[in-house]
Design an enzyme around this catalytic site. Structure first.
Site, PDB file in Angstrom:
ATOM      1  CB  ALA A   1      -0.898  -0.003   1.234  1.00 35.07           C
TER       2      ALA A   1
ATOM      3  CB  CYS B   1      11.856   6.320  -0.018  1.00 39.28           C
ATOM      4  SG  CYS B   1      10.559   6.025   1.164  1.00 39.28           S
TER       5      CYS B   1
HETATM    6  C1  SAM Z   1       7.046   2.230   1.895  1.00 41.67           C
HETATM    7  S1  SAM Z   1       5.397   1.828   2.118  1.00 41.67           S
HETATM    8  C2  SAM Z   1       5.115   0.861   0.684  1.00 41.67           C
HETATM    9  C3  SAM Z   1       4.862   1.686  -0.533  1.00 41.67           C
HETATM   10  C4  SAM Z   1       4.323   0.860  -1.680  1.00 41.67           C
HETATM   11  N1  SAM Z   1       5.207  -0.217  -2.023  1.00 41.67           N
HETATM   12  C5  SAM Z   1       4.080   1.709  -2.908  1.00 41.67           C
HETATM   13  O1  SAM Z   1       4.878   1.714  -3.817  1.00 41.67           O
HETATM   14  O2  SAM Z   1       3.038   2.367  -2.959  1.00 41.67           O
HETATM   15  C6  SAM Z   1       5.466   0.638   3.350  1.00 41.67           C
HETATM   16  C7  SAM Z   1       4.155  -0.100   3.611  1.00 41.67           C
HETATM   17  O3  SAM Z   1       4.476  -1.204   4.446  1.00 41.67           O
HETATM   18  C8  SAM Z   1       3.402  -1.441   5.319  1.00 41.67           C
HETATM   19  N2  SAM Z   1       3.981  -2.217   6.432  1.00 41.67           N
HETATM   20  C9  SAM Z   1       4.563  -1.791   7.561  1.00 41.67           C
HETATM   21  N3  SAM Z   1       4.996  -2.836   8.292  1.00 41.67           N
HETATM   22  C10 SAM Z   1       4.677  -3.945   7.590  1.00 41.67           C
HETATM   23  C11 SAM Z   1       4.843  -5.331   7.822  1.00 41.67           C
HETATM   24  N4  SAM Z   1       5.440  -5.780   8.905  1.00 41.67           N
HETATM   25  N5  SAM Z   1       4.358  -6.188   6.899  1.00 41.67           N
HETATM   26  C12 SAM Z   1       3.744  -5.736   5.778  1.00 41.67           C
HETATM   27  N6  SAM Z   1       3.570  -4.434   5.520  1.00 41.67           N
HETATM   28  C13 SAM Z   1       4.027  -3.560   6.406  1.00 41.67           C
HETATM   29  C14 SAM Z   1       2.890  -0.074   5.680  1.00 41.67           C
HETATM   30  O4  SAM Z   1       1.523  -0.164   6.063  1.00 41.67           O
HETATM   31  C15 SAM Z   1       3.110   0.682   4.362  1.00 41.67           C
HETATM   32  O5  SAM Z   1       1.917   0.674   3.627  1.00 41.67           O
END
Ligand code: SAM
Length: 856
Positions: free
Chosen positions: A233, A373
C-alpha cells in the site's frame, strides 16, 4: 414537530454552517514556506560520509571519492540545494496498453509538455496559483537557464519552463520541470492537468515518483510470473508490477501471471484495492498480513518434489519495506521536522525480517528486490548484509546497472559509522524545558554567571551548546562544517546528540536491543563475499529525484534450516516488540507459520470478533468470513443459459464472498484459483480482495436473469459469451460514447442493422464490441449495455471509462474527439519556433530517448 420549528432548525443549522465557514476562512493561515532543515540530520549525514563521493565527470555515471574539503563541500551544497527544491512531478504511461494507443498518448505528452511552456510567476519567480491569488509555489531552478521572459503582466511575469524529460531508464515515463502543486494550480498547465487526471482515471497513465518506478523495472517480471509485493500500500509499485503480468498470451483470454499485493495494515490494503481498480486487471490478489509471517503456500500431501525443491511459489518478490523515509524530504516537509536516527535503528530488524521471509517465499532461480526511500545505511546496506549473512549463501546480489544503461546510481557502501542518539525521554523533556522561554532566560543568566556559553552534560556525554542551537535554527543547511576532518564531523554530530559507537561492544548493554550487531558494517571477509557495491544508491542531486535505495537478490538455492529458524526467531521477536500487525486477523496471531502446510485451522481461537459475528448471522466459513467460495450452481446455470457461456467456464471462474445469491459474483483467473485459492491461502491469511467484479445483482425483478455483467471485467468475460453480444462499427460505438453514461439512447440512432437487432433483443444486459476487436481482447473495446423497456438502450459504462474509450477510439479509428484538446498557445509556440529556426524545435520528440530505453 411543527413545520415552523422544522424551518427554524434548518435556518439555525444553515447559520451555524456559514459562521463556521467564515471562522475557518479567517483562521486559515497564509501559505508559509517550510524551511527544509534539520541540523541533526545534516550533521549525521556529513559524519557518515554522504558527501564523500562525487561524479567522476559532469556527464559521467561513475563515482570517485572526494579527495579535498572543497570537493566535499561542493557535494554537500549540490545535495542540499537539491533537497531544498520541491520535487519535480513525474508520470508514466501504462505498459499493458496497445502499442498503437501508447504512441497516441506519447504524442499527447509531446503536445502538452514536450516544449518550453510559459507560466505566470510572481516577483519572486514563484508560479502563480489559479485557486488562490495570494498563494504561490516554488518553481525555482525549473526555468531554462536565464530565460525569464520580460513580459509585464501587472505584478506577474511570464517565465519559460523547460520541457518534460523522458526518464531514460524507465519505459514511457516522464519527469516534468514543475512540482505537483504547480500542475494543479497554474493556469498555463490547466489543460495538461485535466488530461493527466482523465488518463489516470482511465488507467492509462500513473502519476508516480521517478525513483518509485525503479524497483518494478529492476524486477521486470514476465507475463506468466507469480509476483509477491510484500508491503504494497498505497500501491504505485503494485500497479506497475500488475501491468507486467496483465498481458494476455496469444490465443488466451486472461493473464497467466498474478500479483499478490500484501500490506500489514488492512485499512491501507483496502486503499490498495481502490488504486488497483484503475488498472482493471483480474490478476491481483490483495491480502493483509505482517510480511514477516506471510505463509509458504505448499499443497500438503499434493506438494510435488519439484515444488519442494523450488521452496517458494513466487518468481519475483518485492520488499518495499517501511522505512524512515528521509529520502522523501523534497515532497514531505514533515521529514525535516521529525527526523531522528533512532527511527532507523527501530525499523532495521523488521526490515531484515521482511527481507528474509521474502527470500524464503521466492522460488530458487527467482529474484527478490529490497528497496527503501531512505538514505541511511542502517536501513539499507546493513539490512542487505544481514539478509545475505542469514541466508548463508542462498542469495547473491545482482547489479542491474548494465540493464538500465542510463541510470545514475552510486554503489552500495561497504563501511559506515554507527551512531546512537543520546536523548533519552528524560533528556528530551529537559531540553524542551530548556527551550521554554522562561527557563532559557534563567539559564542564560546562570551561564553568564559561570562565564561561558557552553555546558557539558556529563551524564549523557553530550555537549549542549545553546549559542549554536540559536544560530542553526535560522538556516543550518547553509552552514559549512568548519572542517571536513572525520573527528571534527563526529564531534559536530555529538553536538546534536549523536554518539558514535565504533564496535558493537561499545554499545551499552541496555541499548543492544536497539542498536544491534547487524547495524555494524560487514567484516573484511564478508565485504569480499557480499558485493554490496552492486546495490543502487540514488541520491537526490544525481537525477533530480528523491533519495532511494534498491538491492536485487537472486535466490540460488533453498534456505538452510538454520536460516529459516533465524528468520522465524527474528519475526517472532519483532512481533513481540512492535505492533506492525495492524490487521485484525494478525493481531490474534503470535506464531510464524511459514513452514506449515495447508491445514485449515480447526479452533475458533484467533478469529476476529467481527468474523465470528458474521458466522453467527450468516453461518458461513469461520476462518475467513470473506473467503471466496464457488458461486451458487443454479445461479451459474441460469447465467450460462442467458448469456451463452459454457457451464465449465462459469463453474470454474465465478466466485462469491458470501455464498448463496450474493450481490456480486467475482471473476477470478484460472491461475489465481490454481496457485492461491486451491492452495488454501484463505485459510491462512486475511484476504481483502481478488479478481474483478464479474456480475452484479439488480434490485429490480424485471428480467429473466437478474444479474448484469460489470464493465470492469467484461473484456475477459465477453469472449466466452455466445448470446447477447453484438459487434458494431466505430460510428455506432461513438454514438454510445457521445451520449454519456446511463443516458437513454434511442434504438433508431444506431445504424439500421444494429437498430433492428436491438429491437429484437429482450429486456436485460447485453454487450457491444467494436468490429474487428472481438478477439483482440487486450485492446478492451467491449461495453456493457442495457436493453430498456421502451425503444432505447443504456450504456452502463462510467464516465472515466467512457473517456478512456473516447481516447482509444480516436487512436484506433480516427473517429470521435480527444477528451482534452491540448493548449493552442503551445501549438502556436511550436509553429513560431519552427518558423524562426526553420527546423524542428528542440526536444519536441521523445522517441529517440524511448528507443534507448528498452529494458532487457
Ligand atoms: C514504503 S510503504 C510501501 C509503498 C508501496 N510499495 C508503494 O509503492 O506504494 C510501506 C508499507 O508497508 C506497510 N507495512 C509496515 N509494516 C509492515 C509489515 N510488517 N508487513 C507488511 N507491511 C508492512 C505499511 O503499512 C506501508 O503501507
Amino acid at each position: 414537530m411543527g413545520r415552523k420549528n422544522q424551518k427554524k432548525k434548518m435556518w439555525n443549522r444553515k447559520r451555524k454552517l456559514e459562521e463556521s465557514e467564515d471562522k475557518s476562512k479567517k483562521d486559515r493561515k497564509p501559505y508559509v514556506k517550510c524551511i527544509s532543515s534539520n541540523p541533526k540530520m545534516e550533521a549525521y549525514y556529513a559524519a557518515i560520509g554522504l558527501h564523500a563521493t562525487q561524479k567522476s565527470g559532469p556527464d559521467s555515471k561513475d563515482f570517485k571519492p572526494c579527495l579535498s574539503a572543497e570537493d566535499m563541500e561542493a557535494e554537500r551544497v549540490k545535495f542540499i540545494t537539491c533537497m531544498r527544491t520541491s520535487l519535480r512531478a513525474s508520470f508514466r504511461i501504462a505498459q499493458n496498453i496497445e502499442e498503437e494507443f501508447r504512441e497516441h498518448l506519447i504524442e499527447d505528452v509531446e503536445n502538452f509538455v514536450g516544449t518550453e511552456i510559459e507560466i505566470e510567476v510572481d516577483e519572486e519567480g514563484n508560479a502563480v496559483s489559479k485557486a488562490r491569488g495570494d498563494a504561490t509555489m516554488d518553481v525555482s531552478g525549473t526555468d531554462t537557464e536565464g530565460n525569464v521572459t520580460d513580459i509585464d503582466a501587472g505584478k506577474t511575469t511570464l517565465k519559460k519552463l523547460a520541457p518534460a524529460k523522458a526518464i531514460p531508464y524507465i519505459p514511457d515515463a516522464y519527469q516534468l520541470s514543475v512540482d505537483r502543486r504547480t500542475i494543479r494550480r497554474n493556469p498555463a498547465l490547466q489543460n495538461f492537468h485535466e488530461w493527466l487526471k482523465a488518463q489516470t482515471d482511465a488507467g492509462f497513465v500513473t502519476r508516480q515518483e521517478t525513483v518509485s518506478m525503479i524497483p518494478p523495472v529492476v524486477l521486470s517480471p514476465e507475463p506468466h510470473h507469480a509476483v509477491l509485493d510484500m508491503c504494497a500500500a498505497p500501491g504505485s509499485k503494485t500497479s506497475q508490477l500488475l501491468e507486467y503480468v496483465s498481458s494476455i498470451p496469444e490465443g488466451g483470454t486472461e493473464p497467466e501471471g498474478f500479483v499478490v499485493a500484501n500490506d500489514s495494515d488492512a485499512k491501507r490494503a483496502y486503499m490498495l484495492v481502490h488504486q488497483l481498480r484503475r488498472i482493471n486487471s483480474p490478476a491481483s490478489f490483495v491480502t493483509a498480513k505482517d510480511a514477516q509471517f506471510f505463509p509458504q503456500l505448499l499443497r500438503g500431501e499434493n506438494t510435488t518434489d519439484e515444488e519442494r525443491a523450488q521452496e517458494g511459489l513466487f518468481d519475483r518478490v518485492l520488499c518495499d519495506v517501511p522505512c524512515s523515509g528521509d529520502g522523501t524530504g523534497r515532497k514531505n516537509p514533515g521529514i525535516w521536522k521529525h527526523w531522528s536516527q533512532s527511527a532507523a535503528h527501530s525499523i532495521h530488524p523488521v526490515q531484515v525480517g521482511i527481507g528474509l521471509n521474502g527470500a524464503r517465499l521466492a522460488k530458487v532461480g527467482g529474484f527478490i528486490c529490497y528497496s527503501t526511500c531512505s538514505m541511511n545505511p542502517i536501513e539499507n546496506e546493513a539490512v542487505v548484509a544481514q539478509i545475505l549473512r542469514d541466508a548463508d549463501g542462498s542469495l547473491e546480489l545482482v547489479d542491474k546497472r548494465k540493464d538500465m544503461p542510463n541510470i545514475v546510481a552510486r554503489p552500495g557502501w561497504t563501511k559506515w559509522k554507527v551512531f546512537g542518539e543520546s536523548e533519552s525521554k528524560r533528556i528530551k523533556k529537559d531540553r524542551q524545558k530548556k527551550n521554554n522561554a522562561k527557563m532559557k532566560k534563567r539559564r542564560k543568566e546562570y551561564e553568564e554567571k559561570q562565564g561561558n556559553g557552553k555546558s557539558l552534560d556529563v551524564e549523557e556525554n553530550r555537549v549542549v551548546d545553546d549559542t549554536q542551537e540559536e544560530e542553526t535554527k535560522e538556516d543550518p543547511w547553509s552552514e559549512t562544517p568548519d572542517s571536513w576532518d572525520e573527528n571534527y564531523l563526529t564531534t559536530r554530530a555529538a553536538l546534536q546528540g549523536l554518539i558514535e559507537f565504533k564496535t558493537f561492544e561499545d554499545v551499552p548493554i541496555n541499548h543492544r536491543h536497539h542498536i544491534r550487531q547487524s547495524c555494524f558494517p560487514p567484516s573484511a571477509e564478508e565485504v569480499d563475499k557480499f558485493n554490496l557495491e552492486r546495490c543502487l544508491r540514488c541520491l537526490p542531486h544525481d537525477l533530480d529525484t528523491g533519495g532511494f535505495f534498491v538491492a536485487l537478490f537472486k535466490k540460488i538455492s533453498p534456505l538452510s534450516a538454520r536460516a529459516k529458524r533465524k528468520a522465524d526467531e527474528l519475526a517472532r521477536a519483532n512481533s513481540d516488540k512492535y505492533d506492525f500487525r495492524h490487521s485484525k486477523h494478525d493481531k490474534n496471531e503470535s506464531k510464524p507459520n511459514q513452514n506449515e502446510d495447508i491445514v485449515p485451522e480447526k479452533s475458533s481461537e484467533g478469529i476476529p470478533s467481527t468474523e465470528l459475528s458474521k458466522k453467527k448471522k450468516g453461518g458461513y466459513g469461520f476462518n475467513n468470513a470473506e473467503s471466496f467460495v464457488t458461486a451458487d450452481t443454479s445461479l451459474l446455470h441460469d447465467l450460462s443459459d442467458f448469456y451463452g457461456f459454457t457451464e465449465e467456464f462459469t463453474n470454474s471462474q465465478f466466485y462469491s464472498r458470501a455464498g448463496g445469491k450474493s450481490k456480486i459474483l467475482y471473476y477470478i483467473t484460472e491461475s489465481v484459483k490454481k496457485n492461491l485459492i486451491d492452495r488454501g491461502i484463505q485459510d491462512k491469511i486475511q484476504v481483502i480482495n481478488s479478481g474483478l467484479r464479474g456480475f452484479e445483482r439488480r434490485n429490480k425483478d424485471d428480467c429473466v436473469v437478474n444479474y448484469r455483467p460489470c464493465q470492469e471485467s467484461i473484456h475477459y468475460i465477453a469472449p466466452h459469451m455466445s448470446k447477447r453480444k453484438f459487434a458494431i462499427g466505430p460510428k455506432d460505438f461513438y454514438n454510445c460514447l457521445k451520449r454519456g453514461s446511463n443516458a437513454a439512447i434511442p434504438c433508431e440512432s444506431f445504424s439500421e442493422p444494429i437498430c433492428k437487432k436491438l429491437r429484437e433483443t429482450s429486456l436485460g444486459a447485453f454487450v457491444f464490441v467494436l468490429e474487428g476487436y472481438e478477439l483482440d481482447i487486450s485492446k478492451k473495446m467491449y461495453m456493457v449495455m442495457w436493453r430498456c423497456r421502451g425503444d432505447a438502450v443504456n450504456c452502463l459504462v462510467c464516465e472515466a471509462e467512457m473517456n478512456g474509450f473516447k481516447s482509444k477510439l480516436k487512436a484506433f479509428t480516427g473517429i470521435g474527439e480527444d477528451i482534452i484538446p491540448f493548449n493552442n498557445n503551445i501549438e502556436m509556440h511550436i509553429e513560431k519556433e519552427k518558423n524562426e529556426s526553420n527546423e524542428e524545435p528542440a526536444q519536441t520528440t521523445f522517441s529517440n530517448i524511448r528507443d534507448k530505453c528498452i529494458i532487457q
